[in-house]
Write a protein that holds these residues in place. Structure first.
Motif, short mmCIF file in Angstrom:
data_model
loop_
_atom_site.label_atom_id
_atom_site.label_comp_id
_atom_site.label_asym_id
_atom_site.label_seq_id
_atom_site.Cartn_x
_atom_site.Cartn_y
_atom_site.Cartn_z
N TYR A 1 0.83 -1.21 0.00
CA TYR A 1 0.00 0.00 0.00
C TYR A 1 0.86 1.26 0.00
CZ TYR A 1 -4.55 -2.25 0.43
OH TYR A 1 -5.69 -2.97 0.17
N VAL A 2 2.10 1.14 0.47
CA VAL A 2 2.95 2.35 0.52
C VAL A 2 3.30 2.83 -0.89
CG1 VAL A 2 3.93 1.69 2.75
CG2 VAL A 2 5.15 1.09 0.66
N HIS A 3 3.12 1.96 -1.90
CA HIS A 3 3.42 2.36 -3.27
C HIS A 3 2.23 3.01 -3.97
CE1 HIS A 3 7.28 0.35 -3.15
NE2 HIS A 3 6.68 -0.66 -2.57
N ALA A 4 1.06 2.92 -3.35
CA ALA A 4 -0.14 3.42 -4.01
C ALA A 4 -0.19 4.95 -3.98
CB ALA A 4 -1.37 2.84 -3.33
N ARG A 5 -0.77 5.51 -5.02
CA ARG A 5 -1.04 6.96 -5.04
C ARG A 5 -2.47 7.23 -4.60
NH1 ARG A 5 2.88 9.61 -4.36
NH2 ARG A 5 1.88 11.47 -5.24
N LEU A 6 -3.29 6.17 -4.68
CA LEU A 6 -4.68 6.30 -4.23
C LEU A 6 -5.08 4.99 -3.55
CD1 LEU A 6 -7.49 7.77 -4.21
CD2 LEU A 6 -7.98 6.56 -6.34
N ILE A 7 -5.67 5.13 -2.36
CA ILE A 7 -6.16 3.96 -1.61
C ILE A 7 -7.65 4.14 -1.39
CG2 ILE A 7 -6.05 2.75 0.62
CD1 ILE A 7 -3.10 3.75 0.81
N VAL A 8 -8.40 3.11 -1.75
CA VAL A 8 -9.84 3.14 -1.52
C VAL A 8 -10.17 2.05 -0.49
CG1 VAL A 8 -12.14 2.97 -2.55
CG2 VAL A 8 -10.20 3.82 -3.93
N LEU A 9 -10.71 2.46 0.64
CA LEU A 9 -11.16 1.50 1.66
C LEU A 9 -12.67 1.39 1.50
CD1 LEU A 9 -9.17 2.73 4.81
CD2 LEU A 9 -8.54 0.94 3.17
N TRP A 10 -13.11 0.24 1.04
CA TRP A 10 -14.53 0.10 0.69
C TRP A 10 -15.16 -0.95 1.60
CZ3 TRP A 10 -16.13 1.31 -4.92
CH2 TRP A 10 -17.53 1.44 -5.00
N GLY A 11 -16.03 -0.50 2.51
CA GLY A 11 -16.72 -1.43 3.40
C GLY A 11 -15.79 -2.13 4.36
N VAL A 12 -14.79 -1.44 4.84
CA VAL A 12 -13.81 -2.06 5.73
C VAL A 12 -13.29 -1.00 6.70
CG1 VAL A 12 -11.85 -1.61 4.18
CG2 VAL A 12 -11.75 -3.54 5.75
#
Ligand code: SF4
Length: 675
Positions: free
Chosen positions: A171-182
């Motif tokens: 996840y540290v490489h992501a430019r966008l993180i989507v937390l969906w239902g969690v």
């Protein structure tokens, strides 16, 4: 290998692992003094969990030594529900159970016996080993274990064949993180530091949850949809991607089928229409679409919150389809995370198929009330409960209770502590906890496989599952009794790629792909054709409104509020519910409370056509108006009237997988005493 290498004297620190039903599978360091656990902390073996653990397991000694611990076998002496038992020796209890099995099998056939279990202990040994061998040889009714992850599992299997996903570290490489239902702050907590690190690196965060969780408050966009409307939101994102030129047609042509079908089914869902149905602002939804279309690497953490309703399977499928349509795979930190439970390639069939599964009656566990009260030909005459507390965890609680009260039902509860369900048992058997037996812990967030070692002697006369089930089988002439270490070696020997030998030798197995697969670089769909199937026929036929078909909200004028029951920081499902000190509180938005003349901490009645729950209310601006929340996993003692949210949950099923629709409960709330 000796059965125990625990010490009953002196001071030691033992490394083991947590097998409980949580994605993280922490390594643990347990300090033992004079044979008693004095502390439980994080260990080093699992690099993802970084030496710290949740508060739940930190206080697990409270279960091992608590006043609710089941210490001896017992046979009921009072009426069902009294919870009074005569202590008997193990031999007598098992003889009694074996005699009952013989009696029922002779009278009505073995399908009149219903084994009932879920992931209470959750390791590879405590379930689907000697227990399954016994049930299969007997030819009992089979159980569809669908209370959780049934819809997500069906969607993930149908689209990707359960391809492993992005692990926390990436996840540290992501430019966008989507937390969906969690909500990783409550379960799967080790994702949180990686999200924070990604944020420090400049990543954007989107959270989709009806509650303003702590991560939602820090997010760049927080969508708080009405429960059960994740599907329209996901479909509107697809429409946006396709219509605005953001679909990756080159990737789709190479790696996916069913693209046109998905596009056609999503096409009616514009941003505006989805916003209207879900109750989120169209501008916010459009912002999510823009961010998702443009950011890379981009990862969606798909949780289990969005599956718990009538549209749950289609919602998860639509969410998992997003990285395919938007072309987010092929880079570290890009794609999706669901469950990584398949990453080691372990299939219980490797040992279960020694005893082929008979095609006997299949009972969906979410319909336990029906099974106990309505099933005929044969009726359920014996219920054997283990690794599970169905009276606390199954939908339509009052119907389950009615079934458990049946005087002609013989119920065995094999448990660590005296649960709500135990009170209705005819025989109780004490089970060991994961700190008292061997097991194999498989992570489904981090890709890990660890040996669970006993760190103390069992409390009282508690015994491991594998031994007890094999002893029952031996009494029935259906197998040999087996020591748990023998089962461990036998199952360990069936694990693929010699992982078992490594596991036994050093306590952990080396994860495949270095533990950090990149989707569409290291791992590919495990579907028959190796492609993503965006509209599988089997799923389409299963869903009542077809795959991606939206079923409207079940609210009525009488019961207008949506009740959700999310995971809490106190329990793992219902495990450790006995240690809750305070009553569960209904979380309610102040505007909903004001309409009903309800103040903070007032006692309220939460009710619908299925039942009612009496509990105090907590006014909370973090929950969206029109939605109320009562924690998952409460025991009956945690409310004023002995009912929990499951008393208000229908036993209807998700569109895919036959899962539970916990978030389809629609209720009214009033001050206690008002109607
Ligand atoms: S419940 Fe989860 S976070 Fe807590 S110790 Fe077990 S694996 Fe770790």
């Amino acid at each position: 290998m000796t059965r125990r290498d625990t010490q009953s004297w002196g001071h030691s620190t033992v490394e083991t692992a947590c097998p409980l039903d949580c994605p993280d599978s922490c390594t643990l360091e347990v300090t033992v003094e004079n044979g008693r656990i004095v502390s439980i902390d994080g260990g080093h073996q699992n690099p993802t969990t970084r030496d710290y653990i949740c508060g739940k397991v930190r206080r697990f000694a409270g279960r091992v030594y608590g006043e609710d611990r089941l210490l001896y076998p017992g046979i009921r002496k009072g009426t069902k529900g009294d919870g009074t038992f005569n202590r008997v020796p193990w031999g007598e209890a098992l003889d009694h159970i074996a005699a009952k099995i013989e009696e029922i099998r002779a009278r009505s056939g073995a399908e009149a016996i219903l084994p009932f279990c879920y992931g209470g202990s959750n390791g590879l040994l405590t379930q689907d080993t000697n227990d399954a061998a016994l049930w299969r040889r007997l030819g009992t009714s089979r159980l569809a274990r669908t209370v959780c992850a049934a819809a997500t599992g069906a969607a993930n299997l149908g689209l990707y064949g359960k391809m492993p996903g992005v692990v926390y570290e990436d996840y540290v490489h992501a430019r966008l993180i989507v937390l969906w239902g969690v909500n990783p702050s409550s379960s799967g907590i080790h994702l949180v530091p990686f999200i924070k690190e990604a944020r420090q690196n400049g990543a954007l965060l989107i959270v989709i949850d009806p509650r303003a969780t702590s991560l939602a408050k820090q997010a760049d966009v927080h969508l708080a949809p009405h429960p059960g409307t994740d599907l329209p939101i996901a479909l509107a994102l697809h429409t946006y991607l396709f219509d605005r030129g953001h679909a990756d047609h080159e990737f789709l042509a190479a790696h996916a089928t069913g693209v046109d079908e998905l596009r056609a089914r999503a096409s009616g869902w514009t941003i505006e229409r989805a916003a209207q149905v879900s109750g989120v602002a169209a501008a916010q939804l459009e912002r999510v679409a823009e961010l998702y279309a443009s950011a890379s690497p981009s990862v969606i953490r798909c949780g289990w919150g969005l599956e718990r309703n009538r549209n749950g399977g289609s919602a998860v499928a639509a969410v998992l389809a997003l990285p395919a349509v938007a072309g987010k795979f092929g880079v570290r930190g890009g794609g999706f995370s669901m469950s990584n439970s398949t990453a080691f390639g372990i299939k219980a069939a490797e040992w279960m198929n020694d005893n082929p599964e008979p095609q006997t009656r299949l009972v969906n566990m979410n319909k336990l009330g029906d099974a106990l009260l309505d099933y005929r030909d044969p009726p359920v005459e014996m219920l054997f409960v283990y690794n599970c507390n169905p009276l606390a965890t199954m939908p339509h609680q009052n119907r389950v209770l009615e079934g458990l009260k049946r005087s002609d039902l013989f119920t065995v509860v094999y448990e660590q502590v005296f649960t709500d369900t135990s009170r209705y048992a005819d025989v109780v058997l004490p089970a060991t906890t994961f700190l008292e037996h061997y097991d194999i812990a498989k992570g489904y967030g981090p890709i890990s496989l660890q040996l669970v070692r006993p760190v103390v002697e069992p409390a009282g006369e508690a015994r491991p599952n594998v031994e007890v089930f094999s002893e029952i089988a031996a009494r029935l002439g259906l197998g040999d009794a087996e020591e748990e270490t023998d089962t461990l070696l036998r199952i360990g020997g069936r694990l693929p790629h010699a992982t078992g030998a490594e596991l036994l030798e050093r306590g952990a197995a080396t994860p495949p792909y270095g533990g950090r697969p990149v989707q569409f670089v290291d791992v590919f769909p495990l579907t028959p054709d190796g492609k993503i199937n965006l509209c599988p026929v089997a799923l389409d036929q299963q869903a009542p409104a077809g795959l991606y078909g939206f079923q409207p909200d079940p609210a009525t004028d009488r019961y207008p509020l949506a009740l959700i029951s999310p995971a809490s920081e106190k329990t793992i499902s219902s495990t450790l519910g006995e240690l809750r000190e305070r009553a569960g509180m209904l979380q309610m938005h102040p505007s909903d409370a004001a309409e009903r003349g309800i103040g903070h901490e007032d006692p309220v009645r939460v009710f619908n056509q299925l039942g009612e729950v009496h509990c105090p209310v907590a006014l909370n601006r973090d929950i969206r108006p029109g939605t109320v929340s009562l924690a998952k996993g409460l025991w009956r003692r945690s409310t004023y009237n002995g009912s929990t949210s499951n008393a208000l949950v229908p036993d209807t099923l998700t569109d895919l997988g036959g899962g539970a629709c916990f978030n389809d409960a629609r209720v009214q709330v009033a001050l206690l005493g008002r109607h």
